[in-house]
Design an enzyme around this catalytic site. Structure first.
Site, PDB file in Angstrom:
ATOM      1  N   CYS A 206      25.921-136.342  -2.742  1.00 12.95           N
ATOM      2  CA  CYS A 206      25.797-135.787  -1.398  1.00 12.95           C
ATOM      3  C   CYS A 206      26.756-134.604  -1.256  1.00 12.95           C
ATOM      4  O   CYS A 206      27.950-134.738  -1.536  1.00 12.95           O
ATOM      5  CB  CYS A 206      26.126-136.861  -0.364  1.00 12.95           C
ATOM      6  SG  CYS A 206      26.211-136.236   1.341  1.00 12.95           S
ATOM      7  N   CYS A 209      29.684-135.750   1.494  1.00  8.98           N
ATOM      8  CA  CYS A 209      30.703-136.783   1.258  1.00  8.98           C
ATOM      9  C   CYS A 209      30.835-137.191  -0.201  1.00  8.98           C
ATOM     10  O   CYS A 209      31.684-138.029  -0.531  1.00  8.98           O
ATOM     11  CB  CYS A 209      30.402-138.018   2.106  1.00  8.98           C
ATOM     12  SG  CYS A 209      28.937-138.958   1.551  1.00  8.98           S
ATOM     13  N   CYS A 228      21.606-139.625   2.675  1.00 13.14           N
ATOM     14  CA  CYS A 228      22.854-140.223   2.193  1.00 13.14           C
ATOM     15  C   CYS A 228      23.130-141.488   2.994  1.00 13.14           C
ATOM     16  O   CYS A 228      23.319-141.406   4.223  1.00 13.14           O
ATOM     17  CB  CYS A 228      24.018-139.255   2.331  1.00 13.14           C
ATOM     18  SG  CYS A 228      25.606-139.978   1.832  1.00 13.14           S
ATOM     19  N   CYS A 231      27.038-141.157   4.738  1.00 13.79           N
ATOM     20  CA  CYS A 231      27.438-140.303   5.871  1.00 13.79           C
ATOM     21  C   CYS A 231      26.286-139.933   6.797  1.00 13.79           C
ATOM     22  O   CYS A 231      26.504-139.308   7.832  1.00 13.79           O
ATOM     23  CB  CYS A 231      28.113-139.034   5.356  1.00 13.79           C
ATOM     24  SG  CYS A 231      26.983-137.850   4.543  1.00 13.79           S
ATOM     25  N   ASP A 356      24.528-118.553 -23.192  1.00 14.90           N
ATOM     26  CA  ASP A 356      24.758-119.956 -23.544  1.00 14.90           C
ATOM     27  C   ASP A 356      23.401-120.638 -23.745  1.00 14.90           C
ATOM     28  O   ASP A 356      22.616-120.755 -22.813  1.00 14.90           O
ATOM     29  CB  ASP A 356      25.543-120.630 -22.422  1.00 14.90           C
ATOM     30  CG  ASP A 356      25.846-122.092 -22.701  1.00 14.90           C
ATOM     31  OD1 ASP A 356      25.408-122.613 -23.751  1.00 14.90           O
ATOM     32  OD2 ASP A 356      26.520-122.720 -21.868  1.00 14.90           O
TER      33      ASP A 356
END
Length: 449
Positions: A206, A209, A228, A231, A356
Site C-alpha cells: 500500500c 501505509c 488496503c 488503512c 541494464d
C-alpha cells in the site's frame, strides 16, 4: 516573440526541412538546435495549442496514436510526435514541423517520457495529463516505480489546474492528494473476489501505509480493483470502465466500455487499457461514442506495435518489448495464437533501451515450453544474454538459433519453418531491424509502415 525565439524557430525549421527532405530523418536534432539557441522556445511554439500529455511506463505510443485517430473524427488539425521521439528535443521538433492554422487554437497530443513531464510543464500548461501505468523500466534511468512516479509528480505540481486522466487500477496514481481535477478509468469486468498479487510483482505494498495490498480482482501485474485492509485506501470511483472482455486474440480484441461494444485490431489485455485511456481522452474532449467506435476500427498499425510485415512468404509480427511486465503480456498474447508460429527475440542495451538487461530474468520465458515453438531465433547486440536466458528457461538446442548479425537474423526469419513469425525486440533493435527490412524492400524507409 523575442528575436532569440524567432531565430531559434527559423534555425530549427530549416534543419528539419533539410534533414527530412534529404536524409529521411530529423525527429530530434532540429529541436536540439532550437533549444540550444533559446531554451524557452517551446513556450512560444505552443502558445496557440491546447496540449494533452500522455505519459507512463507502457502504452504511451499506442495510446497517443489511438487518441489521434479518435480526435480526427472531430478536430481538423492535430499535432503529435508520431515518430515516438518523446523527450524535450523530439517534442520541440514536432512543434517545429507542424504548421498551425492561423487565427485558431490547434490541438497537440504528445507522448512524453516520464522524466520529461516536469521540464515540459515549465513552459506549457497542458489541458490534461494522462497517466497509463507505472512499472519497473530502464532501471539505470528511473530506479524503482516510486522514483518514476515522483518524476511525473514534479511536473504535475507545476500545473495545478490541469485535468489528470489516470488509470485507477494503479494504486500509486491515487495515493497523493493533488488539487487538480481528476478523471479515472479502469476495469470492472469481473465479479469481486479476494486475492493478493504474486510476491515478486511491482508495487504490492500500500503506498499509504506499506501494508500488503489486497484485490477484488487483478487484470495483470499489480493492476486491478485494490484496497488496503489496514488503512482503508482503495481504488477511486471510475468515470470510464471496461465492463466486459468478449474476445482476446493475438491480432484483435473485442470488449465493452461503459456497456458499449468496441473492437481494436491489436491483441493483448494491455492494449485494451491503451484503448480505454484513448476513449477517456476522447470523451473528455467531447467526441461521440459512435465516432470513437469508428476510430478504433480504422485499422492503422503503429510503428513497432504489432506491425505485420511480409518477408517473402512469412508474415512477421514485430512487437516492441522493454520491461518484464510488457514482455509477459506479449508472451501471454502470442501463446493464445491457435496457429503454429516461430519466435525471434532481439535484445539491445543502448541508452534508449535501458543499459541494464537484468529485466529479462523476470520474463516468464518458461511458459514458451507449452507452445511447442519449432524455432526460436535470438539476435541483437546482447544476443548472448537472451540466448542464455532462454536456455535456462528450458528451450532446447534444437529449437534455438543464435544469429550473429541482422543479416543472419533476417535470413533465419525468411527460412523459419512456419508461415508466421513473431519478432520481439527492444527499441533500438526494432529500429535496426526495420532499417534492414527497408534495405531489402520489405518496407518503406523511415518510421512509417
Amino acid at each position: 516573440m523575442t528575436i532569440k525565439s524567432s531565430f531559434a524557430k527559423t534555425s530549427g525549421r530549416f534543419s528539419y526541412w533539410f534533414l527530412h527532405t534529404f536524409m529521411q530523418g530529423g525527429s530530434s536534432l532540429p529541436g536540439q538546435i532550437a533549444t540550444k539557441i533559446d531554451p524557452a522556445v517551446l513556450k512560444d511554439l505552443t502558445k496557440n495549442y491546447d496540449v494533452i500529455i500522455i505519459t507512463g511506463t507502457n502504452g504511451k505510443t499506442l495510446t497517443t496514436a489511438l487518441t489521434v485517430q479518435i480526435l480526427k473524427q472531430k478536430y481538423q488539425n492535430i499535432m503529435t510526435n508520431s515518430t515516438g521521439s518523446n523527450m524535450m528535443q523530439g517534442i520541440t521538433t514536432a512543434f517545429l514541423a507542424h504548421r498551425p492554422q492561423k487565427g485558431q487554437r490547434d490541438l497537440a497530443i504528445l507522448e512524453v517520457d516520464e522524466a520529461n513531464v516536469e521540464p515540459l510543464c515549465r513552459y506549457i500548461e497542458p489541458k490534461a495529463i494522462v497517466m497509463t501505468n507505472i512499472f519497473r523500466d530502464q532501471m539505470d534511468r528511473f530506479g524503482e516505480i516510486y522514483t518514476t512516479y515522483n518524476k511525473i509528480l514534479d511536473g504535475v505540481k507545476l500545473v495545478p489546474n490541469t485535468t489528470l486522466i489516470m488509470n485507477a487500477d494503479v494504486p500509486l496514481f491515487s495515493s497523493v492528494e493533488l488539487p487538480n481535477p481528476k478523471l479515472y478509468y479502469g476495469f470492472n469486468h469481473l465479479p469481486d473476489g479476494e486475492l493478493l498479487a504474486p510476491s515478486n510483482t511491482d508495487g504490492v505494498l500500500c503506498p499509504i501505509c506499506e501494508h500488503i495490498i489486497h484485490y477484488k480482482f487483478i487484470t495483470y501485474s499489480s493492476q486491478g480493483k485494490f484496497y488496503c485492509p489496514n488503512c482503508g485506501f482503495k481504488r477511486p470511483e471510475l468515470m470510464d470502465q471496461v465492463t466486459a472482455i468478449n474476445e482476446l486474440r493475438p491480432t484483435s480484441s473485442s470488449f465493452e466500455i461503459n456497456q458499449e461494444p468496441f473492437a481494436i485490431s491489436i491483441g493483448g489485455m494491455y492494449n485494451i487499457y491503451n484503448a480505454l485511456a484513448a476513449y477517456s481522452i476522447g470523451r473528455f474532449l467531447d467526441v461521440d461514442v459512435a465516432d470513437i467506435q469508428a476510430a478504433f476500427t480504422s485499422n492503422k498499425k503503429i510503428f513497432g506495435r504489432q506491425e505485420v510485415i511480409q518477408v517473402k512468404d512469412k508474415e512477421v509480427t514485430l512487437v516492441l518489448v522493454k520491461n518484464p511486465v510488457g514482455l509477459n503480456q506479449v508472451l501471454q498474447m502470442i501463446e493464445s495464437d491457435p496457429e503454429d508460429f516461430s519466435l525471434a527475440m532481439l535484445l539491445n542495451a543502448n541508452y534508449a533501451d535501458g543499459i541494464d538487461t537484468s529485466w529479462i530474468w523476470d520474463g516468464e520465458f518458461e511458459s514458451l515450453l507449452k507452445s511447442g515453438i519449432p524455432t526460436i531465433i535470438t539476435g541483437g547486440e546482447r544476443r548472448d544474454d537472451i540466448t542464455f536466458r532462454l536456455k535456462v528457461a528450458g528451450v532446447t538446442e534444437q529449437q534455438l538459433q543464435e544469429t550473429a548479425d541482422l543479416d543472419a537474423t533476417l535470413r533465419a526469419i525468411e527460412n523459419a519453418p512456419t508461415k508466421h513469425v513473431y519478432v520481439l525486440a527492444t527499441y533500438t533493435a526494432v529500429l535496426q531491424l526495420r532499417k534492414k527490412m527497408a534495405d531489402h524492400n520489405y518496407i518503406k524507409k523511415g518510421m512509417s509502415v
